[in-house]
Design an enzyme around this catalytic site. Structure first.
Site, PDB file in Angstrom:
ATOM      1  N   ASP A  18       0.860  -1.176   0.000  1.00 50.62           N
ATOM      2  CA  ASP A  18       0.000   0.000   0.000  1.00 50.62           C
ATOM      3  C   ASP A  18       0.906   1.239   0.000  1.00 50.62           C
ATOM      4  OD1 ASP A  18      -2.376   1.533   0.272  1.00 50.62           O
ATOM      5  OD2 ASP A  18      -2.032   1.665   2.429  1.00 50.62           O
ATOM      6  N   ASP A  20      -0.238   5.103   0.837  1.00 48.88           N
ATOM      7  CA  ASP A  20      -0.512   6.127   1.842  1.00 48.88           C
ATOM      8  C   ASP A  20      -0.427   5.520   3.239  1.00 48.88           C
ATOM      9  OD1 ASP A  20      -1.130   8.684   2.659  1.00 48.88           O
ATOM     10  OD2 ASP A  20      -2.682   8.929   1.133  1.00 48.88           O
ATOM     11  N   ASP A 214      -1.301  -0.481   6.000  1.00 45.15           N
ATOM     12  CA  ASP A 214      -1.521   0.138   7.315  1.00 45.15           C
ATOM     13  C   ASP A 214      -2.970   0.008   7.769  1.00 45.15           C
ATOM     14  OD1 ASP A 214      -2.470   1.954   5.339  1.00 45.15           O
ATOM     15  OD2 ASP A 214      -2.364   3.593   6.794  1.00 45.15           O
TER      16      ASP A 214
END
Length: 269
Positions: A18, A20, A214
């Site tokens: 991922d 961001d 995250d």
């Protein structure tokens, strides 16, 4: 740093990561990211940066990372916009769409052979973007009432920005769902279609790959349900407390991707 199961990162062939909250936050690169990318490149790992943000094209993501001093070529990016375009190309080649979104979404749809149509489109597609207004919302609602199918680039309801959060696609499409009584189909994570395409792009079997993210509700679940090892990093939205609210857990929890090269070197010794 906390281990649930021991992933040998040397044995992992492909990394799906991922962006961001993992690679950057806003316009700031996160600690250890430079070392992690260099390690993947030095070790000849296959890697793909996956984002649910439909606004950016791979070229824009390449330039965004270049501004942070990272050299990652375009083929290493895969977005929910590309996943949406691939889904439509497979389901309804040459269909017409009414799209609310940025260049990332519009370019992906054009490249996949879609045409824009605000009269009687086959699909209404919603991504993030500044073109979102009450007018476009009203238009989209009436097109869906008229028979167009509703597609969302991703189901995230919010995303991190420099000074808080911004409503994301899941929140922006909700008014259309509520007004029409129709449910959208979402193409981005955690849709396993996006993960399978990612694995195909890497040329990896799920057992040879790891998903790093995250968020428990998009990254970890999509990796887990696709049969991959999963790493939750605490550099974005999740905390250790977040873990206890889910019935599933990642293979490993790390402070950030910067921990990975060190763990790999330790394993080699």
């Amino acid at each position: 740093m906390e281990h649930f199961s021991n992933i040998d990162f040397n044995a992992i062939k492909g990394f799906i990561c991922d962006m961001d909250g993992v690679i950057y936050h806003g316009n700031h690169i996160l600690p250890g990211v430079r070392e992690f990318i260099k390690w993947m490149q030095d070790e000849k790992k296959e890697y793909l940066f996956l984002t649910n943000n439909s606004g950016y094209t791979p070229r824009e993501l390449n330039q965004k990372l270049a501004r942070m001093g990272l050299d990652v070529s375009e083929e290493h990016f895969y977005t929910s916009a590309l996943a949406t375009a691939a889904f439509l190309k497979q389901q309804a080649p040459g269909c017409s769409v009414f799209a609310i979104g940025e260049a990332g979404l519009l370019n992906a749809l054009y490249d996949a052979g879609m045409t824009m149509n605000d009269v009687n489109p086959d699909f209404v597609i919603v991504g993030e973007g500044r073109t979102y207004s009450l007018d476009t919302l009203t238009k989209a609602t009436n097109l869906v009432m008229g028979g167009a199918k509703l597609i969302g680039a991703n189901s995230d309801v919010s995303g991190p920005i420099e000074n808080g959060i911004a409503p994301a696609c899941g929140a922006l499409i909700a008014p259309i769902e509520i007004a029409t009584g129709k449910k959208a189909y979402f193409c981005g994570k955690p849709n396993p279609l996006m993960m399978r395409t990612g694995l195909r792009k890497l040329g990896c079997h799920s057992a040879e790959a790891v998903m790093i993210g995250d968020r428990m509700d998009t990254d970890v679940i999509s990796g887990m349900e696709s049969g991959m090892s999963t790493v939750l990093v605490l550099s974005g939205v999740s905390t250790r407390e977040t873990l206890s609210t889910y019935a599933y857990r990642p293979s490993m929890v790390l402070d950030g991707v910067g921990d990975i090269p060190g763990l790999a070197r330790k394993k080699k010794v």
